[in-house]
Motif scaffolding. Structure first.
Motif, PDB file in Angstrom:
ATOM      1  N   UNK A 176       0.780  -1.258  -0.099  1.00 15.54           N
ATOM      2  CA  UNK A 176      -0.112  -0.068   0.075  1.00 15.54           C
ATOM      3  C   UNK A 176       0.708   1.474  -0.068  1.00 15.54           C
ATOM      4  N   UNK A 177       1.883   1.171   0.445  1.00 17.79           N
ATOM      5  CA  UNK A 177       2.802   2.247   0.543  1.00 17.79           C
ATOM      6  C   UNK A 177       3.843   2.269  -0.666  1.00 17.79           C
ATOM      7  N   UNK A 178       3.523   1.307  -1.460  1.00 14.93           N
ATOM      8  CA  UNK A 178       4.532   1.172  -2.813  1.00 14.93           C
ATOM      9  C   UNK A 178       5.767   0.635  -2.767  1.00 14.93           C
ATOM     10  N   UNK A 179       6.040  -0.108  -1.826  1.00 12.75           N
ATOM     11  CA  UNK A 179       7.293  -0.710  -1.539  1.00 12.75           C
ATOM     12  C   UNK A 179       7.015  -2.295  -1.219  1.00 12.75           C
ATOM     13  N   UNK A 180       7.982  -3.044  -1.661  1.00 15.88           N
ATOM     14  CA  UNK A 180       8.193  -4.353  -1.229  1.00 15.88           C
ATOM     15  C   UNK A 180       8.387  -4.828   0.189  1.00 15.88           C
ATOM     16  N   UNK A 181       7.983  -5.898   0.565  1.00 15.37           N
ATOM     17  CA  UNK A 181       8.107  -6.013   1.983  1.00 15.37           C
ATOM     18  C   UNK A 181       9.457  -6.110   2.444  1.00 15.37           C
ATOM     19  N   UNK A 182      10.476  -6.559   1.679  1.00 15.85           N
ATOM     20  CA  UNK A 182      11.838  -6.810   2.009  1.00 15.85           C
ATOM     21  C   UNK A 182      12.440  -5.448   2.096  1.00 15.85           C
ATOM     22  N   UNK A 183      12.033  -4.556   1.497  1.00 18.85           N
ATOM     23  CA  UNK A 183      12.512  -3.097   1.460  1.00 18.85           C
ATOM     24  C   UNK A 183      12.294  -2.544   2.710  1.00 18.85           C
ATOM     25  N   UNK A 184      10.840  -2.751   2.941  1.00 18.03           N
ATOM     26  CA  UNK A 184      10.478  -2.011   4.285  1.00 18.03           C
ATOM     27  C   UNK A 184      11.015  -2.558   5.541  1.00 18.03           C
ATOM     28  N   UNK A 185      11.407  -3.994   5.699  1.00 20.14           N
ATOM     29  CA  UNK A 185      12.014  -4.948   6.624  1.00 20.14           C
ATOM     30  C   UNK A 185      13.412  -4.215   6.797  1.00 20.14           C
ATOM     31  N   UNK A 186      14.111  -4.073   5.522  1.00 12.66           N
ATOM     32  CA  UNK A 186      15.483  -3.723   5.784  1.00 12.66           C
ATOM     33  C   UNK A 186      15.452  -2.294   6.319  1.00 12.66           C
TER      34      UNK A 186
END
Length: 72
Positions: free
Chosen positions: A26-36
């Motif tokens: 929903x924020x336009x990112x992949x989960x891995x990017x957010x987790x990093x």
């Protein structure tokens, strides 16, 4: 982006996993990017807190070897 050389894994519930990826997308990112980003921000906060504790200990005369680790 920095070279990635290690993988970080954690177990979580299916519900948490689904919600995490939903919010990331929903924020336009992949989960891995957010987790990093989350892990990087947490490490930076912990590192800062550790530095402040070491400085406080030194200012109170309780030591500190100057390498970032406190000794009492």
């Amino acid at each position: 982006m920095a070279d990635l050389c290690a993988e970080l894994r954690a177990k979580c519930t299916d519900d948490l996993h689904r919600k995490f990826h939903t919010f990331a997308l929903a924020s336009g990112k992949e989960g891995a990017e957010v987790l990093r980003e989350l892990v990087s921000e947490w490490v930076a906060r912990e590192e800062h807190a550790h530095t402040m504790r070491c400085r406080l200990l030194r200012s109170e005369g309780m030591g500190g070897d100057g390498s970032g680790s406190a000794s009492a």
